[in-house]
Design a protein around this motif. Sequence first.
Motif, PDB file in Angstrom:
ATOM      1  N   GLU A  23       0.852  -1.190   0.000  1.00 53.11           N
ATOM      2  CA  GLU A  23       0.000   0.000   0.000  1.00 53.11           C
ATOM      3  C   GLU A  23       0.887   1.238   0.000  1.00 53.11           C
ATOM      4  O   GLU A  23       1.708   1.422   0.902  1.00 53.11           O
ATOM      5  N   GLY A  24       0.739   2.075  -1.002  1.00 57.68           N
ATOM      6  CA  GLY A  24       1.542   3.286  -1.077  1.00 57.68           C
ATOM      7  C   GLY A  24       1.327   4.006  -2.386  1.00 57.68           C
ATOM      8  O   GLY A  24       1.056   3.381  -3.414  1.00 57.68           O
ATOM      9  N   GLU A  25       1.431   5.317  -2.359  1.00 58.47           N
ATOM     10  CA  GLU A  25       1.276   6.130  -3.566  1.00 58.47           C
ATOM     11  C   GLU A  25       2.641   6.502  -4.116  1.00 58.47           C
ATOM     12  O   GLU A  25       3.506   6.992  -3.379  1.00 58.47           O
ATOM     13  N   VAL A  26       2.834   6.265  -5.397  1.00 58.03           N
ATOM     14  CA  VAL A  26       4.110   6.559  -6.044  1.00 58.03           C
ATOM     15  C   VAL A  26       4.261   8.074  -6.191  1.00 58.03           C
ATOM     16  O   VAL A  26       3.427   8.739  -6.800  1.00 58.03           O
ATOM     17  N   SER A  27       5.329   8.627  -5.613  1.00 54.77           N
ATOM     18  CA  SER A  27       5.596  10.061  -5.727  1.00 54.77           C
ATOM     19  C   SER A  27       6.678  10.354  -6.755  1.00 54.77           C
ATOM     20  O   SER A  27       6.731  11.460  -7.301  1.00 54.77           O
ATOM     21  N   GLN A  28       7.514   9.353  -7.040  1.00 55.82           N
ATOM     22  CA  GLN A  28       8.594   9.570  -8.005  1.00 55.82           C
ATOM     23  C   GLN A  28       9.030   8.251  -8.608  1.00 55.82           C
ATOM     24  O   GLN A  28       9.164   7.236  -7.913  1.00 55.82           O
ATOM     25  N   VAL A  29       9.237   8.272  -9.909  1.00 49.42           N
ATOM     26  CA  VAL A  29       9.863   7.140 -10.598  1.00 49.42           C
ATOM     27  C   VAL A  29      11.334   7.478 -10.759  1.00 49.42           C
ATOM     28  O   VAL A  29      11.690   8.485 -11.381  1.00 49.42           O
ATOM     29  N   ILE A  30      12.181   6.668 -10.180  1.00 47.97           N
ATOM     30  CA  ILE A  30      13.625   6.928 -10.190  1.00 47.97           C
ATOM     31  C   ILE A  30      14.239   6.263 -11.416  1.00 47.97           C
ATOM     32  O   ILE A  30      14.048   5.058 -11.644  1.00 47.97           O
ATOM     33  N   THR A  31      14.967   7.034 -12.219  1.00 48.10           N
ATOM     34  CA  THR A  31      15.526   6.511 -13.461  1.00 48.10           C
ATOM     35  C   THR A  31      16.990   6.912 -13.608  1.00 48.10           C
ATOM     36  O   THR A  31      17.467   7.850 -12.975  1.00 48.10           O
ATOM     37  N   ASN A  32      17.688   6.168 -14.455  1.00 45.46           N
ATOM     38  CA  ASN A  32      18.957   6.650 -15.001  1.00 45.46           C
ATOM     39  C   ASN A  32      18.681   6.996 -16.461  1.00 45.46           C
ATOM     40  O   ASN A  32      17.544   7.286 -16.823  1.00 45.46           O
ATOM     41  N   GLY A  91      13.749   2.382  -9.687  1.00 48.69           N
ATOM     42  CA  GLY A  91      12.919   2.136  -8.515  1.00 48.69           C
ATOM     43  C   GLY A  91      11.785   3.130  -8.422  1.00 48.69           C
ATOM     44  O   GLY A  91      11.666   4.068  -9.206  1.00 48.69           O
ATOM     45  N   LEU A  92      10.929   2.925  -7.416  1.00 50.89           N
ATOM     46  CA  LEU A  92       9.801   3.803  -7.148  1.00 50.89           C
ATOM     47  C   LEU A  92       9.931   4.366  -5.745  1.00 50.89           C
ATOM     48  O   LEU A  92      10.170   3.624  -4.788  1.00 50.89           O
ATOM     49  N   LYS A  93       9.764   5.676  -5.634  1.00 54.23           N
ATOM     50  CA  LYS A  93       9.726   6.308  -4.324  1.00 54.23           C
ATOM     51  C   LYS A  93       8.277   6.558  -3.954  1.00 54.23           C
ATOM     52  O   LYS A  93       7.510   7.109  -4.740  1.00 54.23           O
ATOM     53  N   LEU A  94       7.879   6.134  -2.745  1.00 50.72           N
ATOM     54  CA  LEU A  94       6.514   6.303  -2.294  1.00 50.72           C
ATOM     55  C   LEU A  94       6.382   7.565  -1.442  1.00 50.72           C
ATOM     56  O   LEU A  94       7.362   8.070  -0.891  1.00 50.72           O
ATOM     57  N   LYS A  95       5.168   8.046  -1.305  1.00 52.32           N
ATOM     58  CA  LYS A  95       4.930   9.273  -0.551  1.00 52.32           C
ATOM     59  C   LYS A  95       5.349   9.139   0.908  1.00 52.32           C
ATOM     60  O   LYS A  95       5.706  10.127   1.555  1.00 52.32           O
ATOM     61  N   ASP A  96       5.268   7.937   1.460  1.00 47.03           N
ATOM     62  CA  ASP A  96       5.659   7.742   2.855  1.00 47.03           C
ATOM     63  C   ASP A  96       7.163   7.577   3.028  1.00 47.03           C
ATOM     64  O   ASP A  96       7.645   7.285   4.125  1.00 47.03           O
ATOM     65  N   GLY A  97       7.895   7.747   1.923  1.00 44.14           N
ATOM     66  CA  GLY A  97       9.348   7.640   1.974  1.00 44.14           C
ATOM     67  C   GLY A  97       9.895   6.279   1.604  1.00 44.14           C
ATOM     68  O   GLY A  97      11.106   6.106   1.456  1.00 44.14           O
ATOM     69  N   GLY A  98       9.021   5.287   1.452  1.00 43.04           N
ATOM     70  CA  GLY A  98       9.465   3.945   1.114  1.00 43.04           C
ATOM     71  C   GLY A  98       9.979   3.846  -0.316  1.00 43.04           C
ATOM     72  O   GLY A  98       9.654   4.679  -1.170  1.00 43.04           O
ATOM     73  N   LEU A  99      10.783   2.824  -0.568  1.00 44.60           N
ATOM     74  CA  LEU A  99      11.328   2.566  -1.892  1.00 44.60           C
ATOM     75  C   LEU A  99      10.939   1.163  -2.336  1.00 44.60           C
ATOM     76  O   LEU A  99      10.977   0.219  -1.528  1.00 44.60           O
ATOM     77  N   VAL A 100      10.559   1.024  -3.592  1.00 48.91           N
ATOM     78  CA  VAL A 100      10.240  -0.283  -4.163  1.00 48.91           C
ATOM     79  C   VAL A 100      11.092  -0.451  -5.411  1.00 48.91           C
ATOM     80  O   VAL A 100      11.076   0.407  -6.298  1.00 48.91           O
ATOM     81  N   ILE A 114       2.050   9.921 -13.172  1.00 50.33           N
ATOM     82  CA  ILE A 114       3.235   9.117 -12.858  1.00 50.33           C
ATOM     83  C   ILE A 114       4.255   9.204 -13.984  1.00 50.33           C
ATOM     84  O   ILE A 114       5.457   9.364 -13.746  1.00 50.33           O
ATOM     85  N   LEU A 115       3.781   9.117 -15.225  1.00 43.86           N
ATOM     86  CA  LEU A 115       4.690   9.125 -16.375  1.00 43.86           C
ATOM     87  C   LEU A 115       5.233  10.516 -16.672  1.00 43.86           C
ATOM     88  O   LEU A 115       6.350  10.661 -17.186  1.00 43.86           O
ATOM     89  N   LYS A 116       4.469  11.549 -16.342  1.00 49.33           N
ATOM     90  CA  LYS A 116       4.936  12.922 -16.548  1.00 49.33           C
ATOM     91  C   LYS A 116       6.222  13.178 -15.778  1.00 49.33           C
ATOM     92  O   LYS A 116       7.103  13.927 -16.217  1.00 49.33           O
ATOM     93  N   ASN A 117       6.347  12.553 -14.630  1.00 50.25           N
ATOM     94  CA  ASN A 117       7.532  12.672 -13.781  1.00 50.25           C
ATOM     95  C   ASN A 117       8.812  12.259 -14.491  1.00 50.25           C
ATOM     96  O   ASN A 117       9.899  12.737 -14.182  1.00 50.25           O
ATOM     97  N   ILE A 118       8.684  11.367 -15.479  1.00 49.17           N
ATOM     98  CA  ILE A 118       9.864  10.897 -16.224  1.00 49.17           C
ATOM     99  C   ILE A 118       9.782  11.320 -17.695  1.00 49.17           C
ATOM    100  O   ILE A 118      10.330  10.677 -18.573  1.00 49.17           O
ATOM    101  N   GLU A 119       9.033  12.404 -17.930  1.00 51.18           N
ATOM    102  CA  GLU A 119       8.965  13.059 -19.233  1.00 51.18           C
ATOM    103  C   GLU A 119       8.395  12.166 -20.331  1.00 51.18           C
ATOM    104  O   GLU A 119       8.827  12.216 -21.482  1.00 51.18           O
TER     105      GLU A 119
END
Length: 448
Positions: A235-244, A250-259, A275-280
């Motif tokens: 359970e968690g809302e994705v706040s950022q998609v982490i990319t190279n 990985g995925l950063k969640l609003k509660d600070g968790g990482l998946v 979600i996709l706008k975050n990674i252009e």
Amino acid sequence: MMATDKKHVVIIGGGIIGLTTAYELSKHFKVTLVEKEKEVCLGASFQNGGVINVESITPVNSYLSFSGVLKSSLISLVSSTPSNTFLRPSALLQPNFFLWVKHFFLNTSQERILYHSKGMMEMGSAIKPLVEELFQDLRLKRAEHNLHYTPGLLLSKVSDPSLTVSNKKKMFDEIFPKNYSIGADLEQIKSSSGIHGVEEYNYGCIELNNITVNTRSLGLSLKRKLLERKVEFIEGEVSQVITNEDEVQGLKLKDGGLVAGDLYVVSAGYQSSRILKNIEISIPLMPIKAYSLHLPSSRAAKNWKYAVHIDSSVAGLFTPYREGVDKHELRVTGIRDMDGDDPTLRLERVKHLTEVAERFTGDNWRQEEVRVWCGIMPVSPDDFPVIGGTRRYSNLFLNVGHGFRGTAYSLPSARLLSQLLLSRLDIEQERTRFCFNPKFADPSRFGI
């Protein structure tokens, strides 16, 4: 077990699309599903119509007039006249609104409409065997999930029924010949249907192969079975998609968790755009709000032979729910509002749909017992889902944009994504035939 044991797929979204995606991918991969709500199927999958329209071959571009929507919205705003679709200024503020409009108009030619009709027919032919396979594999009880082969009936009032049928046949018969009905044949169908107040309707179409299912109960059962198969739910809302540069890390969640995983699938409905706008990545999805009314005890549901779509002041889809020997319920869905991502349940729209429900159920409608709901559907510009890998990130895949056919298209979409992913990884030694041609759903058609 295949060599994919070590591959870990992370799916974003726990609606019926995300759950069926998890079901298919869990056959080959370790799967984690991330859902922002406390339970699955609380968005567009919660109280939708539940009709699996196997024979649907009419993309939105064939019947939705953008100028007509603007006109009816203005009239409705000034006079409170009911309208099927209402465009609010908030829709203009949505990410990629004008990109959606551009691609919508690019797909309004007869050539493009027939192209997508063919794709819809291919996908439709895959639905029934996949539904049967799912219920058999997971040993689900059919009645408890309202799984019935319930023919569909579409009713309209037109100025010239014969000409309407002729035009429909001319347009779509090469894709799939439909069962149109007018005149004495239609009168017989209406008289035996159990439906009130349809005497003046003079054009009909019967879809014999349709299926009904309770999407919400199916989603809950899928989750239980997936947990048994060691699918992890977070359970968690994705706040950022982490990319190279070319991979998702990985995925950063609003509660600070990482998946983190090896492969990622976005199946988050209309939230996918954010979600996709975050990674252009710009994906043209229009959030369209639909409403539904559920009557938990209904004689109409017991008597009606069809799941009926009736064109009225606002169109209504009446779906009988028969989840037990003596349990008869009725769900009425309708209204397609371009209201942005605003989840507000607007009472005037509930009133318009209620008036339609009361008209066609006679004295059987008891408003005090009705469960009212609205949900937001992600509609693509050509009315076909976006399924497959992305150009920019080698380990990012999409399964989004199913619009009003999420339940219907969920299993073929999930199977195709699984087949594409296995093919991309070059894991299967023998190539299996895709469940429908992936060209229709390819993200590259929108430059993704």
